[in-house]
Enzyme design. Structure first.
Site, PDB file in Angstrom:
ATOM      1  N   ASP A 258      17.891  77.320  -8.005  1.00 35.92           N
ATOM      2  CA  ASP A 258      18.667  76.109  -7.741  1.00 35.92           C
ATOM      3  C   ASP A 258      19.549  75.893  -8.972  1.00 35.92           C
ATOM      4  O   ASP A 258      19.036  75.614 -10.063  1.00 35.92           O
ATOM      5  CB  ASP A 258      17.699  74.933  -7.533  1.00 35.92           C
ATOM      6  CG  ASP A 258      18.416  73.621  -7.333  1.00 35.92           C
ATOM      7  OD1 ASP A 258      19.643  73.544  -7.582  1.00 35.92           O
ATOM      8  OD2 ASP A 258      17.735  72.646  -6.952  1.00 35.92           O
TER       9      ASP A 258
ATOM     10  N   SER B  20      38.478  73.132  -6.356  1.00 32.34           N
ATOM     11  CA  SER B  20      38.912  72.929  -4.971  1.00 32.34           C
ATOM     12  C   SER B  20      40.302  72.313  -4.954  1.00 32.34           C
ATOM     13  O   SER B  20      40.757  71.750  -5.965  1.00 32.34           O
ATOM     14  CB  SER B  20      37.931  71.966  -4.286  1.00 32.34           C
ATOM     15  OG  SER B  20      38.404  71.559  -3.026  1.00 32.34           O
TER      16      SER B  20
ATOM     17  N   TYR C  31      32.850  64.108  -3.851  1.00 31.86           N
ATOM     18  CA  TYR C  31      33.080  65.566  -3.893  1.00 31.86           C
ATOM     19  C   TYR C  31      34.337  65.853  -4.723  1.00 31.86           C
ATOM     20  O   TYR C  31      34.329  66.719  -5.606  1.00 31.86           O
ATOM     21  CB  TYR C  31      33.237  66.099  -2.466  1.00 31.86           C
ATOM     22  CG  TYR C  31      33.583  67.570  -2.388  1.00 31.86           C
ATOM     23  CD1 TYR C  31      32.622  68.556  -2.594  1.00 31.86           C
ATOM     24  CD2 TYR C  31      34.893  67.985  -2.109  1.00 31.86           C
ATOM     25  CE1 TYR C  31      32.948  69.914  -2.528  1.00 31.86           C
ATOM     26  CE2 TYR C  31      35.221  69.332  -2.031  1.00 31.86           C
ATOM     27  CZ  TYR C  31      34.248  70.289  -2.240  1.00 31.86           C
ATOM     28  OH  TYR C  31      34.576  71.629  -2.173  1.00 31.86           O
TER      29      TYR C  31
ATOM     30  N   LYS D  59      34.921  68.045  -8.310  1.00 31.32           N
ATOM     31  CA  LYS D  59      35.803  69.209  -8.441  1.00 31.32           C
ATOM     32  C   LYS D  59      36.880  68.982  -9.514  1.00 31.32           C
ATOM     33  O   LYS D  59      37.348  69.935 -10.133  1.00 31.32           O
ATOM     34  CB  LYS D  59      36.414  69.570  -7.081  1.00 31.32           C
ATOM     35  CG  LYS D  59      35.358  70.029  -6.059  1.00 31.32           C
ATOM     36  CD  LYS D  59      34.588  71.264  -6.534  1.00 31.32           C
ATOM     37  CE  LYS D  59      33.565  71.764  -5.551  1.00 31.32           C
ATOM     38  NZ  LYS D  59      32.877  72.981  -5.995  1.00 31.32           N
TER      39      LYS D  59
END
Ligand SMILES: NC(=O)c1ccc[n+]([C@@H]2O[C@H](COP(=O)([O-])OP(=O)(O)OC[C@H]3O[C@@H](n4cnc5c(N)ncnc54)[C@H](O)[C@@H]3O)[C@@H](O)[C@H]2O)c1
Length: 258
Positions: free
Chosen positions: A61, A141, A154, A158
């Site tokens: 992980d 991203s 999110y 990024k």
């Protein structure tokens, strides 16, 4: 005969990470495959071996610092070297900002930001201990350049990957380590299928419609395949990119230009 170079790819059980691992194998790398899903990386390992290269699996992980260090040690030992680190593992969360809970926030930050930080620090220490150059490449991203509605946290993670990439390039340049990021747009993987489904649940749009709507805006006229990103990462992992560091390169078909 010189030994094959070794790359480690996190989140390589499927999607973009799998495509990167297979492309690097085609380019001559032996590859460490790291993911939380054992069965998936086992399949990718067989695909790599069918290409005539070696693969080493490590279940980890990436949000856990000790597991990332162990993954690099295992890859180095199993494959006899360590040259390129790809911090690809990441998760998405679709949620209006008003609904984000502390638990969700902590989870995505631990995987998307801390996971990349552990990968950068562990790889850099390993390259320095081995007295060699190295390359670190992480997944940012399109959402790392422009915040997306319903993907606010999110997007923030990024943006953070770009910040870490720039700082690490400046900290480790003296050791001959380059640090860069790739910024995909809309890629046909399970992640986007899930994003589309959750957006449909929030906005009421039929499943699949959001993806079609976003795709219509892409100047190159199609969504990306994972292999489109693997093409960029292959360059960043090669000696052809030796004078490039601190960059977060968009591969979006022109959807966002910076
Ligand atoms: N799909 C897109 O449109 C898109 C766009 C821009 C950026 N990205 C980024 O590219 C990367 C890969 O995306 P994808 O579309 O292939 O995603 P995906 O969900 O299809 O695959 C992600 C892989 O990472 C693994 N993973 C998740 N959390 C992990 C953890 N904590 N430790 C180890 N492995 C873990 C999963 O098991 C899975 O195999 C992500 O960082 C993502 O944010 C994707």
């Amino acid at each position: 005969m010189t030994n094959a170079k070794v790359a480690l790819v996190t989140g390589s059980g499927q999607g973009i990470g799998r495509a990167i691992a297979l492309r690097l194998a085609k380019d001559g790398f032996n590859t460490g495959l790291v993911d939380i899903k054992k069965g998936k990386v086992e399949t990718v390992a067989r695909e790599i071996e069918a290409l005539g290269r070696k693969a080493a699996i490590h279940v980890a992980d990436t949000s856990r610092q000790d597991e990332v260090y162990a993954a690099i040690d295992h890859t180095e030992k199993a494959l006899g070297g360590f040259d390129v680190m790809i911090n690809n593992a990441g998760i998405a969360q679709v949620n209006p900002l008003s609904d984000v809970t502390p638990e969700e926030f902590n989870r995505i930050v631990q995987i998307n930001i801390a996971g990349v930080l552990w990968g950068i620090q562990a790889a850099a220490k390993k390259f320095i201990a081995r007295k060699q150059k190295g390359k670190i490449i992480s997944a940012s991203s399109i959402a790392g350049y422009e915040g997306s509605a319903m993907l606010g946290v999110y997007s923030a993670t990024k943006f953070a990957v770009r910040g870490l990439t720039q700082a690490a390039a400046k900290e480790y340049g003296h050791a001959g380590i380059t640090v860069n990021a790739y910024c995909p747009g809309i890629v046909s993987t399970d992640m986007w299928t899930e994003i589309d489904k959750r957006l449909a649940a929030i906005t009421g749009a039929p499943i699949g419609d959001t993806l079609v709507e976003y795709s219509r805006k892409i100047p190159l006229g199609r969504i990306q395949e994972p292999e489109d990103i693997a093409n960029l990462v292959a360059f960043l992992a090669s000696e052809d990119s030796d004078y490039i560091t601190g960059q977060a390169i968009l591969t979006t078909g022109g959807l966002v230009c910076r």
